[in-house]
Scaffold this active site. Structure first.
Site, PDB file in Angstrom:
ATOM      1  N   LEU A   8      58.645  58.090   9.260  1.00 52.38           N
ATOM      2  CA  LEU A   8      57.630  58.536   8.837  1.00 52.38           C
ATOM      3  C   LEU A   8      57.381  57.874   7.426  1.00 52.38           C
ATOM      4  O   LEU A   8      58.143  57.967   6.401  1.00 52.38           O
ATOM      5  CB  LEU A   8      57.609  60.147   8.470  1.00 52.38           C
ATOM      6  CG  LEU A   8      57.856  60.762   9.640  1.00 52.38           C
ATOM      7  CD1 LEU A   8      57.965  62.454   9.392  1.00 52.38           C
ATOM      8  CD2 LEU A   8      57.129  60.604  10.777  1.00 52.38           C
ATOM      9  N   GLY A 138      63.846  72.645   1.666  1.00 49.62           N
ATOM     10  CA  GLY A 138      63.714  73.635   2.697  1.00 49.62           C
ATOM     11  C   GLY A 138      65.146  74.246   3.142  1.00 49.62           C
ATOM     12  O   GLY A 138      66.132  73.368   3.241  1.00 49.62           O
ATOM     13  N   GLU A 153      60.604  76.323   4.209  1.00 48.68           N
ATOM     14  CA  GLU A 153      60.201  75.413   3.134  1.00 48.68           C
ATOM     15  C   GLU A 153      60.314  76.350   1.911  1.00 48.68           C
ATOM     16  O   GLU A 153      59.943  77.627   1.822  1.00 48.68           O
ATOM     17  CB  GLU A 153      58.807  74.923   3.333  1.00 48.68           C
ATOM     18  CG  GLU A 153      58.567  74.057   4.538  1.00 48.68           C
ATOM     19  CD  GLU A 153      59.523  72.896   4.435  1.00 48.68           C
ATOM     20  OE1 GLU A 153      60.046  72.439   3.026  1.00 48.68           O
ATOM     21  OE2 GLU A 153      60.097  72.384   5.220  1.00 48.68           O
ATOM     22  N   HIS A 362      75.294  17.687 -21.550  1.00 44.54           N
ATOM     23  CA  HIS A 362      74.458  18.131 -22.520  1.00 44.54           C
ATOM     24  C   HIS A 362      73.048  17.702 -22.540  1.00 44.54           C
ATOM     25  O   HIS A 362      72.733  16.812 -22.323  1.00 44.54           O
ATOM     26  CB  HIS A 362      75.012  17.611 -23.805  1.00 44.54           C
ATOM     27  CG  HIS A 362      76.406  17.485 -23.996  1.00 44.54           C
ATOM     28  ND1 HIS A 362      77.143  18.388 -24.214  1.00 44.54           N
ATOM     29  CD2 HIS A 362      77.258  16.235 -23.964  1.00 44.54           C
ATOM     30  CE1 HIS A 362      78.673  17.883 -24.393  1.00 44.54           C
ATOM     31  NE2 HIS A 362      78.449  16.751 -24.146  1.00 44.54           N
ATOM     32  N   ASN A 376      78.606   9.458 -15.668  1.00 41.28           N
ATOM     33  CA  ASN A 376      78.431  10.066 -16.934  1.00 41.28           C
ATOM     34  C   ASN A 376      77.008  10.064 -17.402  1.00 41.28           C
ATOM     35  O   ASN A 376      76.661   8.921 -17.649  1.00 41.28           O
ATOM     36  CB  ASN A 376      79.471   9.560 -18.019  1.00 41.28           C
ATOM     37  CG  ASN A 376      79.564  10.255 -19.098  1.00 41.28           C
ATOM     38  OD1 ASN A 376      80.163  11.280 -19.335  1.00 41.28           O
ATOM     39  ND2 ASN A 376      78.856  10.066 -20.181  1.00 41.28           N
TER      40      ASN A 376
END
Length: 454
Positions: A8, A138, A153, A362, A376
């Site tokens: 649902l 409920g 309920e 870096h 490198n």
């Protein structure tokens, strides 16, 4: 005879105060309804019957149609009316399991226990739970023999009934023939003016059947979500459960309250996760992987022995063994790193293949690049891959040294063993084994006077 699941999922979710239908609200970045469907699909190969209403088309667009049969509830007339919309999709001899699209964490084994209670002489079984504070639920009404008689309920409950702590979770399993029969007898003569699915329990008893019940291992399994506060609370409980499962697998989680898993995480042995780590999509961490604090990792494979340092962001990447990433590294989609690669602080990569042992330590951007082994890359190096319209490729061979503050203007190839002098802008291919540089001649001007302030 087969198992059919009805979910649902038609409610509006007014208390969410959101344009997004309630069942599409995210739990661990996955719609609530998707969690329920995933569990249901573990129980049966039959299409999952999903009753939709508010925002129906949006639900279909998000969830899709694979393995799902949709039924639309045009008017919100109660849970019983919602289940009626699924009637055309199951047969009399089917067992029908009824679930809720806003109750996402019910476990497969709990539902299997529930289904095992249903047979020809017990056509209905309930999932109940006993709560210290049953307010809002409920109540399960039993007789002196402890047999279920009805569900009342809360709005319709007497003072004595409100004292009952065993409550209805909403989930039940029912034989198809009786479900259709009892749904046809529902009335909306109640405080809400709705057709309550729960009224079929009393009908079952009146027809001479006993109603069997089972309970989940944890209250979390049956918690529904009605507002953002409940959604956040359930998110934290769910994440705590996921963290506990990781620790049971041998993962070192430095703070279980500060980790978020928003997808599928697979881990090897001796994995360490620092604080504030977020996993999204599908992530694989092999043995001896370490993830530092404040990292975000999405759709990535990280192979054994690799360390991801703090504040690194990784997305759609393949990272080899014994790599070192970060801190503050950003690996964007298409990044593939071989064994022993180092990607340092404030480095960004995208659509790159980097060979074994290469280093980008870096302040660099490397994009649309094939890089060999043993390279490198000096600080501040940029691959200039975009001409304003198209992206172009940079190729860097093995054992290349790129000096700091260099720009490689693609398309360009730096052949193996080449050296690029610092500060160079390279627009043409650099031959193997050579030093290539492009700099203005250095000048020292004697008698230079610094400007003075007026």
């Amino acid at each position: 005879m087969s198992l059919k699941v009805i979910i649902l999922a038609a409610g509006k979710g007014t208390r969410m105060r959101s344009n997004l239908p309630k069942v599409l609200q995210p739990l661990a970045q996955k719609p609530l309804l998707s969690h329920v469907i995933s569990t249901a699909q573990k129980l049966t190969n039959e299409p999952i019957i999903t009753v939709i209403g508010h925002g129906a088309q949006r639900v279909v667009d998000v969830i899709g149609t694979d393995g799902i049969q949709y039924a639309e509830q045009l008017e919100q007339l109660g849970t019983g009316h919602a289940v009626v919309q699924g009637n055309p999709h199951y047969n009399d001899d089917d067992t029908v399991l009824i679930l809720y699209g806003d109750v996402p964490l019910t476990q497969q084994n709990t539902l299997t226990d529930l289904l095992n209670l249903v047979d020809d002489i017990h056509p209905l079984a309930l999932l109940t739970i006993t709560l210290d504070n049953p307010s809002g639920y409920g109540r399960i009404v039993r007789n002196q023999h402890h047999l279920v008689q009805a569900i009342v309920e809360e709005k319709d409950a007497s003072f004595e009934q409100k004292a009952v702590q065993e409550v209805n979770t909403g989930m039940m399993a029912v034989k198809g023939y009786y479900l259709k029969k009892w749904l046809g007898q529902l009335s909306n003569s109640n405080a809400q003016g709705e057709y309550y699915l729960t009224d079929i329990i009393e009908m079952c008893v009146q027809d001479g059947f006993e109603v069997h019940t089972t309970q989940p291992a944890s209250e979390m399994e049956v918690l529904g979500v009605n507002n953002k506060s409940q959604l956040q609370s359930l998110e934290r409980q769910y994440q705590a459960q996921l963290a506990e499962e990781l620790m049971e697998q041998g993962v070192t989680v430095l703070d279980a309250s500060r980790i978020d898993i928003r997808g599928d995480l697979t881990v090897g042995q001796d994995v360490t996760l620092d604080v504030n780590v977020i996993f999204e999509g599908t992530v694989v961490l092999e043995d001896h992987v370490s993830i530092g604090p404040n990292c975000v990792i999405k759709n990535a494979v990280i192979k054994s022995g690799t360390e991801i340092k703090s504040f690194s962001h990784i997305e759609d990447a393949q990272i080899g063994q014994n790599c070192e990433i970060g801190p503050y590294a950003r690996l964007r989609p298409g990044t593939e790193l071989s064994t022993g690669v180092k990607i340092g602080n404030f480095v960004e990569t995208k659509k790159v293949q980097i060979g074994s042992g290469s280093k980008v330590n870096h302040l660099s951007y490397i994009g649309d690049t094939e890089m060999g082994a043993g390279v490198n890359i000096g600080a501040g190096t940029i691959t200039c891959n975009y001409d304003g319209v198209n992206k172009h490729q940079t190729v860097i061979g093995d054992n290349v040294f790129i000096g700091s503050d260099s720009q490689l203007v693609a398309p360009v190839t730096i052949e193996s063993d080449a050296t690029i002098g610092a500060g160079s802008t390279i627009t043409k291919d650099a031959p193997a084994g050579t030093l290539t540089l492009s700099r203005s001649k250095q000048l020292s001007i004697k008698g230079w006077q610094k400007p003075t302030k007026n």
